[in-house]
Design a protein around this motif. Structure first.
Motif, PDB file in Angstrom:
ATOM      1  N   GLY A  65      12.974  -2.153  -5.360  1.00 52.00           N
ATOM      2  CA  GLY A  65      12.695  -2.962  -6.541  1.00 52.00           C
ATOM      3  C   GLY A  65      11.230  -3.321  -6.723  1.00 52.00           C
ATOM      4  O   GLY A  65      10.901  -4.310  -7.393  1.00 52.00           O
ATOM      5  N   ILE A  66      10.321  -2.513  -6.156  1.00 49.19           N
ATOM      6  CA  ILE A  66       8.892  -2.803  -6.234  1.00 49.19           C
ATOM      7  C   ILE A  66       8.335  -2.376  -7.592  1.00 49.19           C
ATOM      8  O   ILE A  66       8.547  -1.249  -8.032  1.00 49.19           O
ATOM      9  CB  ILE A  66       8.122  -2.096  -5.106  1.00 49.19           C
ATOM     10  N   THR A  67       7.616  -3.298  -8.233  1.00 45.74           N
ATOM     11  CA  THR A  67       6.963  -3.001  -9.512  1.00 45.74           C
ATOM     12  C   THR A  67       5.449  -3.168  -9.439  1.00 45.74           C
ATOM     13  O   THR A  67       4.724  -2.606 -10.254  1.00 45.74           O
ATOM     14  CB  THR A  67       7.486  -3.938 -10.615  1.00 45.74           C
ATOM     15  N   HIS A  68       4.965  -3.958  -8.464  1.00 45.89           N
ATOM     16  CA  HIS A  68       3.542  -4.261  -8.318  1.00 45.89           C
ATOM     17  C   HIS A  68       3.066  -3.742  -6.955  1.00 45.89           C
ATOM     18  O   HIS A  68       3.657  -4.099  -5.924  1.00 45.89           O
ATOM     19  CB  HIS A  68       3.294  -5.765  -8.399  1.00 45.89           C
ATOM     20  N   VAL A  69       2.008  -2.935  -6.966  1.00 49.99           N
ATOM     21  CA  VAL A  69       1.504  -2.344  -5.729  1.00 49.99           C
ATOM     22  C   VAL A  69       0.029  -2.691  -5.556  1.00 49.99           C
ATOM     23  O   VAL A  69      -0.764  -2.603  -6.497  1.00 49.99           O
ATOM     24  CB  VAL A  69       1.715  -0.825  -5.684  1.00 49.99           C
ATOM     25  N   ILE A  70      -0.329  -3.098  -4.343  1.00 49.70           N
ATOM     26  CA  ILE A  70      -1.692  -3.477  -3.987  1.00 49.70           C
ATOM     27  C   ILE A  70      -2.191  -2.454  -2.976  1.00 49.70           C
ATOM     28  O   ILE A  70      -1.619  -2.317  -1.895  1.00 49.70           O
ATOM     29  CB  ILE A  70      -1.732  -4.890  -3.375  1.00 49.70           C
ATOM     30  N   PHE A  71      -3.260  -1.746  -3.331  1.00 44.78           N
ATOM     31  CA  PHE A  71      -3.747  -0.653  -2.497  1.00 44.78           C
ATOM     32  C   PHE A  71      -4.900  -1.096  -1.605  1.00 44.78           C
ATOM     33  O   PHE A  71      -5.874  -1.701  -2.072  1.00 44.78           O
ATOM     34  CB  PHE A  71      -4.225   0.514  -3.367  1.00 44.78           C
ATOM     35  N   ILE A  72      -4.805  -0.750  -0.318  1.00 45.19           N
ATOM     36  CA  ILE A  72      -5.903  -0.927   0.629  1.00 45.19           C
ATOM     37  C   ILE A  72      -5.977   0.335   1.478  1.00 45.19           C
ATOM     38  O   ILE A  72      -5.057   1.154   1.485  1.00 45.19           O
ATOM     39  CB  ILE A  72      -5.714  -2.162   1.524  1.00 45.19           C
ATOM     40  N   GLY A  73      -7.075   0.485   2.208  1.00 48.09           N
ATOM     41  CA  GLY A  73      -7.187   1.629   3.104  1.00 48.09           C
ATOM     42  C   GLY A  73      -8.292   2.575   2.686  1.00 48.09           C
ATOM     43  O   GLY A  73      -9.264   2.186   2.044  1.00 48.09           O
ATOM     44  N   LEU A  74      -8.102   3.850   3.005  1.00 45.40           N
ATOM     45  CA  LEU A  74      -9.187   4.816   2.872  1.00 45.40           C
ATOM     46  C   LEU A  74      -8.704   6.136   2.274  1.00 45.40           C
ATOM     47  O   LEU A  74      -7.563   6.498   2.442  1.00 45.40           O
ATOM     48  CB  LEU A  74      -9.791   5.083   4.255  1.00 45.40           C
ATOM     49  N   THR A  94      -3.090  -2.773  -8.307  1.00 46.50           N
ATOM     50  CA  THR A  94      -4.249  -3.559  -7.914  1.00 46.50           C
ATOM     51  C   THR A  94      -5.076  -2.786  -6.898  1.00 46.50           C
ATOM     52  O   THR A  94      -4.538  -2.280  -5.910  1.00 46.50           O
ATOM     53  CB  THR A  94      -3.834  -4.903  -7.296  1.00 46.50           C
ATOM     54  N   LEU A  95      -6.373  -2.699  -7.147  1.00 50.77           N
ATOM     55  CA  LEU A  95      -7.330  -2.181  -6.174  1.00 50.77           C
ATOM     56  C   LEU A  95      -8.019  -3.365  -5.511  1.00 50.77           C
ATOM     57  O   LEU A  95      -8.330  -4.356  -6.170  1.00 50.77           O
ATOM     58  CB  LEU A  95      -8.377  -1.304  -6.859  1.00 50.77           C
ATOM     59  N   VAL A  96      -8.282  -3.258  -4.227  1.00 51.07           N
ATOM     60  CA  VAL A  96      -8.969  -4.320  -3.496  1.00 51.07           C
ATOM     61  C   VAL A  96     -10.326  -3.767  -3.070  1.00 51.07           C
ATOM     62  O   VAL A  96     -10.424  -2.967  -2.137  1.00 51.07           O
ATOM     63  CB  VAL A  96      -8.150  -4.802  -2.290  1.00 51.07           C
ATOM     64  N   ARG A  97     -11.360  -4.203  -3.751  1.00 53.12           N
ATOM     65  CA  ARG A  97     -12.657  -3.536  -3.652  1.00 53.12           C
ATOM     66  C   ARG A  97     -13.316  -3.647  -2.282  1.00 53.12           C
ATOM     67  O   ARG A  97     -14.129  -2.783  -1.930  1.00 53.12           O
ATOM     68  CB  ARG A  97     -13.600  -4.055  -4.734  1.00 53.12           C
TER      69      ARG A  97
END
Length: 211
Positions: A136-145, A166-169
């Motif tokens: 049921g995921i609708t919102h994704v927050i990306f981290i990493g490389l 969402t990108l996490v700068r």
């Protein structure tokens, strides 16, 4: 961009390629990434945002790159330049130290490890979309490389598939400041719904130590 809210039970943290070859001193790509990674406080921010996600009950997905073997790509007609380079250096080689999780950033109990991606997208030829939708995921927050390769490609496809992205700068890095600038100031605004700092994401998630 407008303020972002992250619905409980429908938001996930997606961590791409937390391998020694990227994150550890002595890793095959660390020397190329270290200047930018150090400038943004990458390791501290990855630790903080992961801890925050766990603290508020967000599921964490690990999105790993294919771990190379010497016979990979035999007979392939159309390797990308990145695939060819990664194969030449045997990046994240199967069974090697560089292909192991960086200490503290690999999967913990309850985390979801999706199928390894062969190219830049964590969605292409993997089970990521199915794993997200089944939960049921609708919102994704990306981290990493890396910010302008696997993170950008995966996040773009997430947007195309209808997820809120969402990108996490400062919870990613690239091989040059110019590549980071392109990822977050030029390309990111064309598809991402939010481009935030680690502290901003933590505050939106309700972390007490987000300042």
């Amino acid at each position: 961009m407008t303020a972002t809210t992250y619905p409980q039970g429908a938001t996930a943290l997606l961590c791409i390629d937390p391998y020694n070859d990227f994150l550890a001193e002595g890793g095959k790509m660390w020397s190329a990434l270290s200047e930018v990674a150090t400038s943004v406080g990458l390791h501290d921010n990855l630790a903080k945002i992961r801890a925050t996600a766990r603290g508020v009950g967000l599921p964490i997905f690990i999105l790993p790159h294919h771990r190379h073997e010497a016979t990979d790509f035999s007979g392939w007609a159309h390797l990308t330049p990145s695939q060819a380079a990664a194969h030449e250096y045997q990046l994240f080689a199967e069974g090697s130290w560089g292909g192991k999780w960086y200490d503290g950033f690999g999967p913990d109990e309850g985390d979801i490890v999706v199928k390894e991606h062969w190219g830049a997208s964590s969605f292409a030829n993997t089970d990521l979309d199915m794993q997200l939708r089944q939960r049921g995921i609708t919102h994704v927050i990306f981290i990493g490389l890396i910010a302008n390769t696997c993170v950008e490609t995966s996040a773009r496809q997430a947007a195309e598939l209808g997820y809120h992205v969402t990108l996490v700068r400062d919870a990613t890095a690239a091989m040059s400041p110019e590549a980071m600038h392109a990822a977050h100031e030029i390309n990111g605004p064309t598809y991402a719904h939010a481009i935030l700092t680690t502290a901003e994401v933590m505050a939106q998630l309700g972390a007490k130590d987000a300042a």
